[in-house]
Design a protein around this motif. Structure first.
Motif, short mmCIF file in Angstrom:
data_model
loop_
_atom_site.label_atom_id
_atom_site.label_comp_id
_atom_site.label_asym_id
_atom_site.label_seq_id
_atom_site.Cartn_x
_atom_site.Cartn_y
_atom_site.Cartn_z
N SER A 115 0.81 -1.22 0.00
CA SER A 115 0.00 0.00 0.00
C SER A 115 0.85 1.27 0.00
O SER A 115 0.49 2.26 -0.65
N LEU A 116 2.00 1.23 0.69
CA LEU A 116 2.82 2.43 0.81
C LEU A 116 4.29 2.19 0.52
O LEU A 116 5.08 3.14 0.50
N LEU A 150 11.06 -1.07 0.89
CA LEU A 150 11.65 0.08 0.19
C LEU A 150 10.60 1.18 0.10
O LEU A 150 9.50 0.97 -0.40
N TRP A 151 10.97 2.38 0.59
CA TRP A 151 10.07 3.52 0.59
C TRP A 151 10.61 4.60 -0.35
O TRP A 151 11.80 4.91 -0.33
N ILE A 152 9.71 5.20 -1.13
CA ILE A 152 10.05 6.34 -1.98
C ILE A 152 9.01 7.43 -1.69
O ILE A 152 7.84 7.26 -2.01
N ASN A 153 9.45 8.53 -1.08
CA ASN A 153 8.52 9.57 -0.67
C ASN A 153 8.96 10.94 -1.17
O ASN A 153 10.15 11.25 -1.19
N ALA A 177 8.92 13.41 5.43
CA ALA A 177 9.98 13.51 4.43
C ALA A 177 10.34 14.98 4.24
O ALA A 177 9.50 15.78 3.81
N SER A 178 11.57 15.34 4.57
CA SER A 178 11.98 16.74 4.50
C SER A 178 12.92 17.01 3.33
O SER A 178 13.20 18.16 3.02
N GLY A 179 13.41 15.95 2.67
CA GLY A 179 14.21 16.12 1.46
C GLY A 179 13.32 16.10 0.23
O GLY A 179 12.17 15.66 0.29
N ASP A 180 13.84 16.58 -0.91
CA ASP A 180 13.02 16.62 -2.13
C ASP A 180 12.52 15.24 -2.51
O ASP A 180 11.38 15.06 -2.93
N GLU A 181 13.39 14.25 -2.41
CA GLU A 181 13.00 12.85 -2.62
C GLU A 181 13.70 12.02 -1.56
O GLU A 181 14.92 12.01 -1.47
N SER A 201 2.20 9.35 -0.34
CA SER A 201 2.94 8.91 -1.52
C SER A 201 2.76 7.39 -1.66
O SER A 201 3.16 6.64 -0.76
N LYS A 202 2.16 6.96 -2.74
CA LYS A 202 1.92 5.54 -2.93
C LYS A 202 2.84 4.99 -4.02
O LYS A 202 3.18 5.68 -4.98
#
Length: 331
Positions: free
Chosen positions: A88-89, A126-129, A213-217, A323-324
């Motif tokens: 889901s995330l 693995l997370w991508i936010n 998440a405080s960075g751009d990616e 972010s999904k």
């Protein structure tokens, strides 16, 4: 006794947090920070056994992933990775996935390989936010221990001790989304910190956390495992034990209709609401749970329905901000 064989995690009683005098009024403490060369024995004695969070600094500072990883690169790699699947995330992966881009620290391998941990099919998330994505207050289910590596970007963390729990939606591990903001930290034992690229944070079982998440990616890699036994004690750990016992009772109830309803709930409920224990036996804890304890737990959870309904509109608005993961098209 020190923990040098990688097979027994729980040989020492946990020690309470020692807050500095200036922090005792509001419960804040500075998260521990150690270098990446920490030994497995020291990690067990100071953090794993007492279940205390710690930031391991610089553990991934030389990983190629820091330069290579972005959403497009990873999407292409995941398309070729047989073990990759979208949740889901986040994405699920086997331990052997993407290893050309990073090296699992030895103390993490020793935790995952120990016979004192339940076996898992997949150990990695693995997370991508994108910047601003907020993972609201919750604790992870099934008593999992998490090593969370910051590959790219930064994330701002707040951790709350399981000794000072936050109200959750009934029978779930997700905290009720109310409108209190930082006021939720009143009377809590908590820490806040920024996780930088190349650092790893160890999140013990049933610690509440909120992450921004405080960075751009921001890209994060997690290693997960569940100990077969814990000597830690807390209000939240006790709740989690009772939650699984109640679920086991309902899913095996003598009345078919009750069994059916409980099993259907766990089959079709969203991931954050499911109550499912993945192993053949429940984790061993210091608690002995009585029928009275379970009745009190059931009543406490039902009473939270009122607060849930009060803030029910916040759930839909929050889920729209998440972010999904993108769908994986296998090659």
């Amino acid at each position: 006794m020190r923990h040098i064989d990688g097979q027994t995690f729980n040989q020492a009683r946990p020690q309470p947090f020692m807050l500095s005098p200036q922090d005792q009024d509001n419960g804040f403490f500075d998260v521990a920070r150690v270098s990446s060369d920490i030994s497995f024995a020291d990690f067990c004695d100071s953090y794993l056994t007492p279940e205390v969070p710690v930031v391991i600094e610089g553990a991934g500072k030389n990983w190629p992933a820091r330069e290579r990883w972005n959403e497009e690169y990873l999407h292409k790699k995941l398309a070729k990775e047989a073990s990759a699947s979208a949740a889901s995330l986040w994405y699920w992966l086997n331990r052997e996935a993407l290893v050309e881009d990073y090296t699992t620290p030895p103390f993490i391998n020793q935790c995952l390989d120990s016979t004192a941990a339940f076996p898992r099919k997949k150990h990695l998330r693995l997370w991508i936010n994108k910047k601003g994505n907020v993972s609201r207050w919750h604790y992870d289910s099934t008593f999992i221990n998490v090593f969370n590596a910051q590959i790219t970007g930064t994330k701002d963390w707040i951790l709350v001790s399981p000794d000072t729990p936050i109200d959750c939606y009934p029978f779930t591990t997700f905290s009720i989304i109310d409108d209190r903001g930082d006021a939720i930290l009143k009377d809590k034992i908590y820490t806040r910190f920024t996780l930088n690229e190349g650092d790893i944070v160890y999140i013990p079982p049933v610690w509440f956390h909120q992450v921004t998440a405080s960075g751009d990616e921001s890209i994060n890699l997690n290693w997960l495992f569940t100990k077969k036994e814990t000597t830690a004690t807390s209000a939240t750990l006790k709740r989690e034990v009772e939650r699984y016992i109640i679920n086991d009772y309902l899913t095996k109830h003598r009345f078919k209709v009750i069994r059916h309803l409980a099993n259907q709930f766990n089959k079709y409920a969203p991931a954050y609401a499911k109550i499912s224990w993945h192993y053949s036996e429940l984790i061993k804890t210091p608690y002995t749970t009585t029928r009275t304890d379970l009745l009190k737990r059931f009543a406490t959870e039902v009473l939270l329905l009122g607060k849930t309904l009060r803030y029910v509109n916040n759930i839909k608005s929050y889920t729209k901000t998440l972010s999904k993961p993108r769908k994986i098209t296998k090659i």
